[in-house]
Design a protein around this motif. Structure first.
Motif, mmCIF file in Angstrom:
data_model
loop_
_atom_site.group_PDB
_atom_site.id
_atom_site.type_symbol
_atom_site.label_atom_id
_atom_site.label_comp_id
_atom_site.label_asym_id
_atom_site.label_seq_id
_atom_site.Cartn_x
_atom_site.Cartn_y
_atom_site.Cartn_z
ATOM 1 N N GLU A 144 0.834 -0.724 -0.053
ATOM 2 C CA GLU A 144 -0.260 -0.040 0.036
ATOM 3 C C GLU A 144 0.934 1.661 -0.195
ATOM 4 O OE1 GLU A 144 -3.142 2.249 2.894
ATOM 5 O OE2 GLU A 144 -3.328 -0.031 2.425
ATOM 6 N N SER A 145 1.747 1.368 1.336
ATOM 7 C CA SER A 145 2.817 2.377 0.762
ATOM 8 C C SER A 145 3.849 2.880 -0.474
ATOM 9 C CB SER A 145 3.278 1.772 2.232
ATOM 10 O OG SER A 145 4.064 2.013 3.758
ATOM 11 N N ILE A 147 2.451 1.674 -3.587
ATOM 12 C CA ILE A 147 1.443 2.808 -4.239
ATOM 13 C C ILE A 147 1.344 3.858 -4.117
ATOM 14 C CG2 ILE A 147 -1.391 1.968 -5.079
ATOM 15 C CD1 ILE A 147 -1.029 -0.917 -4.632
ATOM 16 N N GLN A 148 1.502 4.277 -2.770
ATOM 17 C CA GLN A 148 0.567 5.486 -2.695
ATOM 18 C C GLN A 148 2.342 6.413 -3.094
ATOM 19 O OE1 GLN A 148 -2.220 6.998 -1.808
ATOM 20 N NE2 GLN A 148 -1.355 9.206 -1.888
ATOM 21 N N SER A 151 1.854 6.611 -6.853
ATOM 22 C CA SER A 151 0.996 7.387 -7.117
ATOM 23 C C SER A 151 1.533 8.673 -7.250
ATOM 24 C CB SER A 151 -0.387 7.511 -6.623
ATOM 25 O OG SER A 151 -0.024 7.759 -5.524
ATOM 26 N N ASP A 152 2.029 9.438 -5.497
ATOM 27 C CA ASP A 152 2.099 10.505 -5.711
ATOM 28 C C ASP A 152 3.379 11.082 -6.497
ATOM 29 O OD1 ASP A 152 0.800 10.891 -3.422
ATOM 30 O OD2 ASP A 152 1.989 10.500 -2.045
ATOM 31 N N GLU A 155 2.257 11.648 -10.351
ATOM 32 C CA GLU A 155 1.450 12.983 -9.991
ATOM 33 C C GLU A 155 2.466 14.300 -10.070
ATOM 34 O OE1 GLU A 155 -1.530 15.244 -6.671
ATOM 35 O OE2 GLU A 155 -2.016 13.077 -6.858
ATOM 36 N N ASN A 181 2.114 14.818 -1.497
ATOM 37 C CA ASN A 181 1.854 14.777 -0.132
ATOM 38 C C ASN A 181 2.789 14.407 0.963
ATOM 39 O OD1 ASN A 181 0.042 14.782 1.993
ATOM 40 N ND2 ASN A 181 -1.487 13.172 1.507
ATOM 41 N N SER A 184 1.685 11.085 3.563
ATOM 42 C CA SER A 184 1.155 9.988 3.095
ATOM 43 C C SER A 184 3.130 9.504 2.696
ATOM 44 C CB SER A 184 0.917 9.840 1.852
ATOM 45 O OG SER A 184 1.928 10.577 0.807
#
Length: 188
Positions: A144-145, A147-148, A151-152, A155, A181, A184
């Motif tokens: 999950e980390s 992927i986050q 994506s950050d 972006e 972010n 995150s």
């Protein structure tokens, strides 16, 4: 008032005790150490005029301290150390372990053991660098980390590309749309 020396009047315990008895301090505001001190008072009262005991400070050295000091003096290990990572050992820990293993075999003198341990450490570090892939060198993150983070970053790169193709904003106004972010990134 400016001339008073309150540290000479009783101890901190007797002063707090007087404040509690006189009602100047509430019982819920008393210090944490007060009950412990009352239950287990010291043998000698800690007063300002009591001379300090002259106890010599013993030097504590372990056998590996001498070896580690010699390593750091001659070969400054250049690595970053994460205090949160308990699984990986540092270069100096690896060196001391190799040194102790060689010394336990007892076949060489101290200088030869040191040089051999340096050589073995260099070989071990080189092998670990060759075997490690870019993903393995990063600290372990859950999916999950990862992927986050991915994506950050995507972006942020996308917003940088769109901002670079558009005309430059006026100098008085700052562009705050580009970024990552940070919350995150550091959440566990």
């Amino acid at each position: 008032m400016a001339q008073s020396r309150l540290e000479k009047i009783g101890t901190i315990f007797t002063r707090v005790q007087g404040l509690l008895r006189g009602g100047a301090m509430k019982t819920e505001d008393k210090p944490i150490w007060y009950d412990v001190y009352a239950a287990f008072p010291p043998k000698l009262e800690p007063r300002f005029d009591r001379p300090a005991p002259e106890i010599p400070v013993r030097k504590i050295f372990y056998a590996e301290d001498v070896v580690r000091a010699k390593l750091h003096k001659q070969n400054k290990p250049q690595e970053t150390i994460s205090l949160f990572d308990n699984r990986r050992s540092t270069q100096s820990q690896q060196f001391v372990q190799i040194y102790q293993d060689l010394k336990a075999q007892g076949a060489l003198d101290e200088q030869r053991i040191y040089e051999t341990a340096l050589d073995l450490l260099a070989e071990q570090r080189q092998q670990s660098r060759l075997q490690a892939s870019p993903e393995e060198s990063l600290p372990e993150l859950d999916t999950e980390s990862k992927i986050q983070l991915l994506s950050d970053f995507k972006e942020a790169v996308g917003s940088q590309q769109t901002n670079s193709s558009s005309p430059a904003p006026p100098k008085a106004k700052k562009d705050t749309s580009v970024g990552i972010n940070i919350d995150s990134l550091f959440k566990d």
